[in-house]
Design a protein around this motif. Structure first.
Motif, mmCIF file in Angstrom:
data_model
loop_
_atom_site.group_PDB
_atom_site.id
_atom_site.type_symbol
_atom_site.label_atom_id
_atom_site.label_comp_id
_atom_site.label_asym_id
_atom_site.label_seq_id
_atom_site.Cartn_x
_atom_site.Cartn_y
_atom_site.Cartn_z
ATOM 1 N N GLN A 98 0.727 -1.392 -0.026
ATOM 2 C CA GLN A 98 -0.102 -0.036 0.067
ATOM 3 C C GLN A 98 0.826 1.167 -0.077
ATOM 4 O O GLN A 98 0.350 2.385 -0.422
ATOM 5 C CB GLN A 98 -1.022 -0.078 1.109
ATOM 6 C CG GLN A 98 -2.193 -1.054 1.148
ATOM 7 C CD GLN A 98 -3.127 -1.177 2.323
ATOM 8 O OE1 GLN A 98 -3.069 0.109 3.135
ATOM 9 N NE2 GLN A 98 -3.651 -2.309 2.633
ATOM 10 N N ALA A 99 2.030 1.299 0.425
ATOM 11 C CA ALA A 99 2.888 2.212 0.578
ATOM 12 C C ALA A 99 4.157 1.889 -0.313
ATOM 13 O O ALA A 99 4.664 0.934 -0.106
ATOM 14 C CB ALA A 99 3.444 2.454 1.882
ATOM 15 N N ALA A 100 4.677 2.705 -1.107
ATOM 16 C CA ALA A 100 5.941 2.725 -1.935
ATOM 17 C C ALA A 100 7.130 2.323 -0.887
ATOM 18 O O ALA A 100 7.245 2.968 0.175
ATOM 19 C CB ALA A 100 6.220 3.805 -2.588
ATOM 20 N N THR A 101 7.755 1.294 -1.264
ATOM 21 C CA THR A 101 8.892 0.919 -0.508
ATOM 22 C C THR A 101 10.096 1.026 -0.900
ATOM 23 O O THR A 101 11.503 0.713 -0.487
ATOM 24 C CB THR A 101 8.769 -0.661 -0.259
ATOM 25 O OG1 THR A 101 8.873 -1.207 -1.406
ATOM 26 C CG2 THR A 101 7.513 -1.167 0.359
ATOM 27 N N VAL A 102 10.258 1.883 -1.919
ATOM 28 C CA VAL A 102 11.706 2.481 -2.500
ATOM 29 C C VAL A 102 12.315 3.398 -1.611
ATOM 30 O O VAL A 102 11.739 3.780 -0.735
ATOM 31 C CB VAL A 102 11.413 3.237 -3.851
ATOM 32 C CG1 VAL A 102 10.972 2.001 -4.883
ATOM 33 C CG2 VAL A 102 10.467 4.312 -3.847
ATOM 34 N N ASP A 103 13.654 3.383 -1.814
ATOM 35 C CA ASP A 103 14.527 4.298 -0.827
ATOM 36 C C ASP A 103 14.531 5.719 -1.293
ATOM 37 O O ASP A 103 14.976 5.964 -2.506
ATOM 38 C CB ASP A 103 15.823 3.766 -0.871
ATOM 39 C CG ASP A 103 16.715 4.303 0.102
ATOM 40 O OD1 ASP A 103 16.719 5.495 0.447
ATOM 41 O OD2 ASP A 103 17.815 3.620 0.640
ATOM 42 N N GLU A 104 13.957 6.780 -0.535
ATOM 43 C CA GLU A 104 13.643 8.170 -1.013
ATOM 44 C C GLU A 104 14.919 8.536 -1.207
ATOM 45 O O GLU A 104 15.222 9.876 -1.883
ATOM 46 C CB GLU A 104 12.804 8.765 -0.208
ATOM 47 C CG GLU A 104 13.194 8.941 1.210
ATOM 48 C CD GLU A 104 12.231 9.631 1.877
ATOM 49 O OE1 GLU A 104 12.596 10.200 3.072
ATOM 50 O OE2 GLU A 104 11.070 9.994 1.349
ATOM 51 N N PHE A 105 16.205 8.231 -0.540
ATOM 52 C CA PHE A 105 17.430 8.897 -0.291
ATOM 53 C C PHE A 105 18.332 8.443 -1.998
ATOM 54 O O PHE A 105 19.556 8.994 -1.840
ATOM 55 C CB PHE A 105 18.212 8.804 0.676
ATOM 56 C CG PHE A 105 17.560 9.317 1.923
ATOM 57 C CD1 PHE A 105 17.529 10.810 2.016
ATOM 58 C CD2 PHE A 105 16.615 8.545 2.780
ATOM 59 C CE1 PHE A 105 16.832 11.460 2.955
ATOM 60 C CE2 PHE A 105 16.221 9.072 3.703
ATOM 61 C CZ PHE A 105 16.147 10.700 4.109
ATOM 62 N N LEU A 106 17.857 7.506 -2.442
ATOM 63 C CA LEU A 106 18.547 7.009 -3.751
ATOM 64 C C LEU A 106 17.675 7.500 -4.985
ATOM 65 O O LEU A 106 16.543 7.926 -4.805
ATOM 66 C CB LEU A 106 18.405 5.316 -3.784
ATOM 67 C CG LEU A 106 19.268 4.653 -2.809
ATOM 68 C CD1 LEU A 106 19.226 3.385 -2.854
ATOM 69 C CD2 LEU A 106 20.684 5.070 -2.812
ATOM 70 N N THR A 107 18.425 7.656 -6.409
ATOM 71 C CA THR A 107 17.913 8.017 -7.411
ATOM 72 C C THR A 107 16.641 6.747 -7.896
ATOM 73 O O THR A 107 16.988 5.481 -7.304
ATOM 74 C CB THR A 107 18.713 8.260 -8.486
ATOM 75 O OG1 THR A 107 19.623 7.299 -8.928
ATOM 76 C CG2 THR A 107 19.762 9.426 -8.096
ATOM 77 N N GLY A 108 15.792 7.180 -8.784
ATOM 78 C CA GLY A 108 14.954 6.118 -9.417
ATOM 79 C C GLY A 108 15.883 4.876 -10.028
ATOM 80 O O GLY A 108 15.724 3.880 -9.539
ATOM 81 N N ARG A 109 16.781 5.389 -10.604
ATOM 82 C CA ARG A 109 17.913 4.304 -11.380
ATOM 83 C C ARG A 109 18.542 3.431 -10.315
ATOM 84 O O ARG A 109 18.774 2.354 -10.364
ATOM 85 C CB ARG A 109 18.738 5.247 -12.040
ATOM 86 C CG ARG A 109 19.805 4.302 -13.103
ATOM 87 C CD ARG A 109 20.943 5.232 -13.749
ATOM 88 N NE ARG A 109 20.134 6.020 -14.576
ATOM 89 C CZ ARG A 109 19.529 5.496 -15.622
ATOM 90 N NH1 ARG A 109 19.964 4.475 -16.174
ATOM 91 N NH2 ARG A 109 18.958 6.641 -16.495
ATOM 92 N N GLU A 110 18.899 4.259 -9.292
ATOM 93 C CA GLU A 110 19.884 3.471 -8.165
ATOM 94 C C GLU A 110 19.121 2.373 -7.427
ATOM 95 O O GLU A 110 19.191 1.435 -7.097
ATOM 96 C CB GLU A 110 20.471 4.491 -7.254
ATOM 97 C CG GLU A 110 21.650 5.157 -7.640
ATOM 98 C CD GLU A 110 22.077 6.458 -6.884
ATOM 99 O OE1 GLU A 110 23.142 7.008 -6.843
ATOM 100 O OE2 GLU A 110 21.218 6.785 -5.919
ATOM 101 N N ASN A 111 17.539 2.811 -7.266
ATOM 102 C CA ASN A 111 16.649 1.858 -6.672
ATOM 103 C C ASN A 111 16.691 0.423 -7.484
ATOM 104 O O ASN A 111 16.713 -0.600 -7.037
ATOM 105 C CB ASN A 111 15.300 2.318 -6.446
ATOM 106 C CG ASN A 111 15.092 3.051 -5.028
ATOM 107 O OD1 ASN A 111 14.896 2.487 -4.274
ATOM 108 N ND2 ASN A 111 15.248 4.422 -5.189
ATOM 109 N N ILE A 112 16.424 0.704 -8.855
ATOM 110 C CA ILE A 112 16.350 -0.505 -9.696
ATOM 111 C C ILE A 112 17.719 -1.382 -9.745
ATOM 112 O O ILE A 112 17.676 -2.460 -9.849
ATOM 113 C CB ILE A 112 15.894 -0.105 -11.205
ATOM 114 C CG1 ILE A 112 14.398 0.751 -11.010
ATOM 115 C CG2 ILE A 112 15.691 -0.991 -12.154
ATOM 116 C CD1 ILE A 112 13.916 1.383 -12.221
#
Length: 344
Positions: A98-112
């Motif tokens: 329900q809530a995004a679990t990506v790391d907000e201190f990384l870039t989108g590219r770094e998350n992937i």
């Protein structure tokens, strides 16, 4: 945009349904969160798990994704049993909560890139997948920005992109559009349709009948931990009453004339003087066209004429005797208790 075979990890082939729940039960002390839930989802289709807050949707998904052990019953994902082979289940599916679990201190590219490395993919495959996923989810221009600068819709799209790095057979989406604005919701729907067209099987939980109507091949309605109805979106709407033809008259002094004209062409007419509206049973869009031609030949001026389908509350009121917001279970507390138990 389809991820190329060159970059996509190979999918293990299997036969039978992509998802199966077999008499799932989950107790938290004396509280029964899920009670004898069974359903099956064919490969390449979408199942909507529909219900109010606290109905048991999230607990069901947690059991099917190995995050919570069933009290009894079992489930299979891509042919793998969640109890006997949980590792294989986790490798064959993706999960977006329900809530995004990506790391907000990384870039989108770094998350992937990070998720790709955790799956053990080669550096060349990860780079190719990252570029393609960013483009597919309309994040190409934002790929090198830190996620804390993303809008809610962008975060949800990135969360989906991350969950697809290993090209899972099955994707579980727990209320994927909660908190999104209407435009972001529609954009996400389009992405999900593309995934299904590529062969991915989706199970999505939602409180929104419109969302299930837009995306799901079939819907399972769950309330107080039990399945109370299932079928296609249209079948469920028909269970709570047929569609209604709604005519809104521009001038109040023409309301009675409009009522008489409509009554000569339909079985029953209900009048709402305050809203200047007339409502009558309808079988479908053909009735709208037929009645529109009737008023076109009159001097009555209309503000609107259309077809109204039953709402989510109409469906739940018909099926359960209460409206969606009146649910009295506490699944959030139960899920928190489950998390505490697993961490011991």
């Amino acid at each position: 945009m389809t991820i190329t075979a060159r970059a996509r990890p190979a999918r293990e082939q299997f036969t039978g349904p992509a998802i199966e729940a077999e008499r799932l039960v989950k107790h938290f002390g004396d509280f029964v969160a899920v009670d004898d839930v069974s359903f099956s989802v064919p490969q390449g289709t979408v199942l909507g798990l529909l219900g109010p807050n606290g109905a048991g949707k999230t607990t069901t998904v947690r059991m099917m994704t190995t995050l919570s052990r069933p009290t009894s019953g079992t489930a299979r994902v891509a042919g793998h049993d969640v109890l006997r082979d949980p590792d294989a289940v986790r490798h064959s599916m993706g999960l977006t909560g329900q809530a995004a679990t990506v790391d907000e201190f990384l870039t989108g590219r770094e998350n992937i890139l990070l998720m790709g490395s955790l799956y053990g993919l080669s550096k060349s495959a990860i780079r190719a997948l990252t570029d393609e996923l960013l483009e597919r989810f309309s994040l190409g221009d934002a790929g090198d920005k830190v996620v804390k600068e993303y809008s809610g819709g962008m975060r949800r799209r990135l969360d989906l992109a991350v969950s697809l790095i290993a090209a899972p057979h099955v994707l579980f989406l727990d209320e994927p559009t909660t908190g999104l604005d209407p435009r972001s919701r529609v954009e996400l729907w389009e992405v999900l349709r593309e995934l299904v067209a590529d062969g991915t099987t989706l199970l999505l939980t939602t409180q929104y009948l419109e969302e299930a109507d837009q995306l799901a091949d079939r819907i399972v309605v769950i309330d107080r931990g039990q399945i109370i109805a299932q079928g296609t979106p249209l079948e469920l709407k028909d269970q709570s009453g047929k569609a209604a033809l709604v005519v809104t008259v521009s001038r109040a002094d023409q309301l009675e004339s409009a009522r008489g004209l409509l009554a000569s062409h339909v079985r029953e007419v209900h009048v709402d003087e305050g809203a200047r509206q007339l409502t009558a049973p309808a079988d479908g869009l053909a009735d709208v066209t037929r009645i529109a031609s009737v008023f076109d030949g009159s001097e009555i001026v209309l503000d609107d004429l259309g077809l109204k389908r039953p709402s989510l509350d109409d469906v739940f009121l018909h099926l359960t005797g209460h409206r969606a917001e009146d649910a009295d279970t506490d699944e959030t507390t139960a899920s928190t208790q489950d998390t505490k138990e697993r961490s011991r």
